[in-house]
Design a protein around this motif. Structure first.
Motif, PDB file in Angstrom:
ATOM      1  N   ASP A   1     100.661 -34.949 112.042  1.00 23.50           N
ATOM      2  CA  ASP A   1     101.821 -35.597 111.416  1.00 23.50           C
ATOM      3  C   ASP A   1     101.753 -37.115 111.595  1.00 23.50           C
ATOM      4  O   ASP A   1     102.759 -37.798 111.666  1.00 23.50           O
ATOM      5  CB  ASP A   1     103.134 -35.050 111.982  1.00 23.50           C
ATOM      6  CG  ASP A   1     103.358 -35.405 113.447  1.00 23.50           C
ATOM      7  OD1 ASP A   1     102.371 -35.768 114.122  1.00 23.50           O
ATOM      8  OD2 ASP A   1     104.505 -35.317 113.905  1.00 23.50           O
TER       9      ASP A   1
ATOM     10  N   ASP B   1      95.122 -28.534 102.919  1.00 24.32           N
ATOM     11  CA  ASP B   1      94.870 -29.145 104.224  1.00 24.32           C
ATOM     12  C   ASP B   1      94.485 -30.606 103.985  1.00 24.32           C
ATOM     13  O   ASP B   1      94.069 -30.972 102.884  1.00 24.32           O
ATOM     14  CB  ASP B   1      93.746 -28.395 104.932  1.00 24.32           C
ATOM     15  CG  ASP B   1      93.549 -28.845 106.374  1.00 24.32           C
ATOM     16  OD1 ASP B   1      94.503 -29.419 106.953  1.00 24.32           O
ATOM     17  OD2 ASP B   1      92.462 -28.630 106.915  1.00 24.32           O
TER      18      ASP B   1
ATOM     19  N   LEU C   1     103.941 -28.915 108.639  1.00 28.82           N
ATOM     20  CA  LEU C   1     103.003 -28.800 109.742  1.00 28.82           C
ATOM     21  C   LEU C   1     102.617 -27.336 109.930  1.00 28.82           C
ATOM     22  O   LEU C   1     103.384 -26.430 109.585  1.00 28.82           O
ATOM     23  CB  LEU C   1     103.624 -29.353 111.025  1.00 28.82           C
ATOM     24  CG  LEU C   1     104.058 -30.822 110.964  1.00 28.82           C
ATOM     25  CD1 LEU C   1     104.598 -31.266 112.308  1.00 28.82           C
ATOM     26  CD2 LEU C   1     102.893 -31.714 110.538  1.00 28.82           C
ATOM     27  N   LYS C   2     101.433 -27.107 110.480  1.00 25.28           N
ATOM     28  CA  LYS C   2     100.911 -25.745 110.575  1.00 25.28           C
ATOM     29  C   LYS C   2     101.623 -24.877 111.596  1.00 25.28           C
ATOM     30  O   LYS C   2     101.325 -23.683 111.691  1.00 25.28           O
ATOM     31  CB  LYS C   2      99.401 -25.781 110.873  1.00 25.28           C
ATOM     32  CG  LYS C   2      98.580 -26.163 109.651  1.00 25.28           C
ATOM     33  CD  LYS C   2      97.092 -26.098 109.934  1.00 25.28           C
ATOM     34  CE  LYS C   2      96.283 -26.444 108.695  1.00 25.28           C
ATOM     35  NZ  LYS C   2      94.829 -26.460 108.945  1.00 25.28           N
ATOM     36  N   ASP C   3     102.563 -25.457 112.331  1.00 30.09           N
ATOM     37  CA  ASP C   3     103.328 -24.615 113.256  1.00 30.09           C
ATOM     38  C   ASP C   3     104.535 -23.974 112.567  1.00 30.09           C
ATOM     39  O   ASP C   3     105.337 -23.289 113.193  1.00 30.09           O
ATOM     40  CB  ASP C   3     103.791 -25.415 114.478  1.00 30.09           C
ATOM     41  CG  ASP C   3     104.686 -26.598 114.119  1.00 30.09           C
ATOM     42  OD1 ASP C   3     104.969 -26.801 112.914  1.00 30.09           O
ATOM     43  OD2 ASP C   3     105.107 -27.319 115.044  1.00 30.09           O
ATOM     44  N   VAL C   4     104.660 -24.165 111.244  1.00 31.76           N
ATOM     45  CA  VAL C   4     105.753 -23.560 110.496  1.00 31.76           C
ATOM     46  C   VAL C   4     105.604 -22.039 110.532  1.00 31.76           C
ATOM     47  O   VAL C   4     104.490 -21.506 110.508  1.00 31.76           O
ATOM     48  CB  VAL C   4     105.756 -24.064 109.033  1.00 31.76           C
ATOM     49  CG1 VAL C   4     104.504 -23.632 108.291  1.00 31.76           C
ATOM     50  CG2 VAL C   4     106.990 -23.594 108.294  1.00 31.76           C
ATOM     51  N   ASP C   5     106.731 -21.320 110.635  1.00 37.87           N
ATOM     52  CA  ASP C   5     106.632 -19.862 110.679  1.00 37.87           C
ATOM     53  C   ASP C   5     106.419 -19.303 109.278  1.00 37.87           C
ATOM     54  O   ASP C   5     106.577 -19.986 108.264  1.00 37.87           O
ATOM     55  CB  ASP C   5     107.854 -19.228 111.348  1.00 37.87           C
ATOM     56  CG  ASP C   5     109.163 -19.512 110.627  1.00 37.87           C
ATOM     57  OD1 ASP C   5     109.205 -19.397 109.388  1.00 37.87           O
ATOM     58  OD2 ASP C   5     110.158 -19.839 111.309  1.00 37.87           O
TER      59      ASP C   5
ATOM     60  N   THR D   1      99.318 -29.239 107.366  1.00 44.90           N
ATOM     61  CA  THR D   1      98.342 -29.810 108.289  1.00 44.90           C
ATOM     62  C   THR D   1      98.804 -29.750 109.738  1.00 44.90           C
ATOM     63  O   THR D   1      99.995 -29.602 110.021  1.00 44.90           O
ATOM     64  CB  THR D   1      98.044 -31.282 107.907  1.00 44.90           C
ATOM     65  OG1 THR D   1      97.079 -31.827 108.809  1.00 44.90           O
ATOM     66  CG2 THR D   1      99.310 -32.120 107.971  1.00 44.90           C
ATOM     67  N   THR D   2      97.851 -29.875 110.629  1.00 46.60           N
ATOM     68  CA  THR D   2      98.149 -29.925 112.065  1.00 46.60           C
ATOM     69  C   THR D   2      98.650 -31.305 112.455  1.00 46.60           C
ATOM     70  O   THR D   2      99.357 -31.469 113.444  1.00 46.60           O
ATOM     71  CB  THR D   2      96.875 -29.617 112.879  1.00 46.60           C
ATOM     72  OG1 THR D   2      96.334 -28.376 112.445  1.00 46.60           O
ATOM     73  CG2 THR D   2      97.179 -29.547 114.372  1.00 46.60           C
TER      74      THR D   2
ATOM     75  N   GLN E   1     110.330 -32.851 111.156  1.00 51.91           N
ATOM     76  CA  GLN E   1     109.732 -33.943 111.920  1.00 51.91           C
ATOM     77  C   GLN E   1     109.351 -35.105 111.007  1.00 51.91           C
ATOM     78  O   GLN E   1     109.482 -36.277 111.358  1.00 51.91           O
ATOM     79  CB  GLN E   1     108.470 -33.446 112.652  1.00 51.91           C
ATOM     80  CG  GLN E   1     108.699 -32.247 113.555  1.00 51.91           C
ATOM     81  CD  GLN E   1     108.367 -30.953 112.859  1.00 51.91           C
ATOM     82  OE1 GLN E   1     108.772 -30.718 111.729  1.00 51.91           O
ATOM     83  NE2 GLN E   1     107.628 -30.091 113.544  1.00 51.91           N
TER      84      GLN E   1
ATOM     85  N   VAL F   1      91.925 -19.815 109.328  1.00 56.71           N
ATOM     86  CA  VAL F   1      93.227 -20.320 108.894  1.00 56.71           C
ATOM     87  C   VAL F   1      93.507 -19.877 107.463  1.00 56.71           C
ATOM     88  O   VAL F   1      94.602 -19.432 107.142  1.00 56.71           O
ATOM     89  CB  VAL F   1      93.278 -21.862 108.993  1.00 56.71           C
ATOM     90  CG1 VAL F   1      94.568 -22.391 108.379  1.00 56.71           C
ATOM     91  CG2 VAL F   1      93.165 -22.290 110.450  1.00 56.71           C
TER      92      VAL F   1
END
Length: 226
Positions: A82, A54, A100-104, A79-80, A125, A13
């Protein structure tokens, strides 16, 4: 150049984050850390503009590390998870942002720039969760926050705008004053209210409104001079 320290216990990561950030022309990764203790030590040594932090890390978790870095660097939590305990814990610790870690990649880079510029940022979110939490507590607070009475009428207007999540530029446009003046007001508000970040100020402004004290913020008549 914006100096960034990347703190994450997963090597893969960290490598991905470093690759994304170093690809930006105005950002350089000054260091990496695999745990919270290392993140605090590296930040104190390197003095980065932003620490990408993190939350779940060995030795010292990201929230505790964020608390220790008050006044050293702005922290952007990535972070993963929320979960409420992490969201509110990070904000109260003084984090300048929470993603969140799904950010592009593009949004991550822009978030680092935003935090480095002295502004806060929250994942959509997280924003929805905060609004829902404060809506559920409406009328629960027995008194306004300490220091609120020390704010000038103009500072109360800026404080209310922070509660809406407005940027310095947006606040300046709404209140018809220079952006540099807005930054000065935000800094004074943080000092008077004993806060570490504008995100904390935004949360407090929401709590104030939820407690029925919105009039204390906005009933200041016509906009005062800046």
């Amino acid at each position: 150049m914006i100096k960034v320290l990347v703190a994450d216990d997963q090597a893969a990561v960290r490598a991905g984050l470093v690759l994304i950030l170093n690809a930006a022309p105005d950002i350089v990764v000054a260091g990496e850390a695999a745990d919270g203790e290392e993140a605090v030590a590296q930040a104190r040594h390197l003095r980065p503009d932003v620490v990408l932090m993190d939350i779940r890390m060995p030795k010292l978790d990201g929230i505790s590390a964020t608390q220790e870095l008050a006044g050293v660097a702005d922290v952007l939590v990535l972070t993963t998870f929320d979960m409420d305990e992490y969201v509110f814990g990070a904000m109260r610790a003084g984090a300048a942002g929470f993603l969140l870690k799904d950010v592009d990649a593009d949004h991550l880079v822009e978030a680092v720039r935003t935090v480095a510029a002295g502004e806060g940022i929250l994942a959509p979110q997280v924003t929805r969760r905060l609004i829902g939490a404060f809506a559920g507590r409406r009328g629960a607070a027995p008194a306004g926050p300490p220091g609120l009475g020390d704010l000038t009428p103009r500072e109360r207007e800026v404080f209310a705008c922070l509660g809406e999540g407005l940027s310095n530029g947006e606040i300046a446009a709404r209140l018809e004053m220079a952006e540099t003046t807005t930054k000065t007001h935000v800094s004074r508000i943080l000092g008077k209210l004993g806060l570490r970040s504008r995100v904390q100020a935004a949360i407090l402004a929401q709590e104030t409104a939820a407690g029925g004290f919105s009039g204390s913020i906005s009933d200041s008549g016509s906009p005062s001079g800046s």
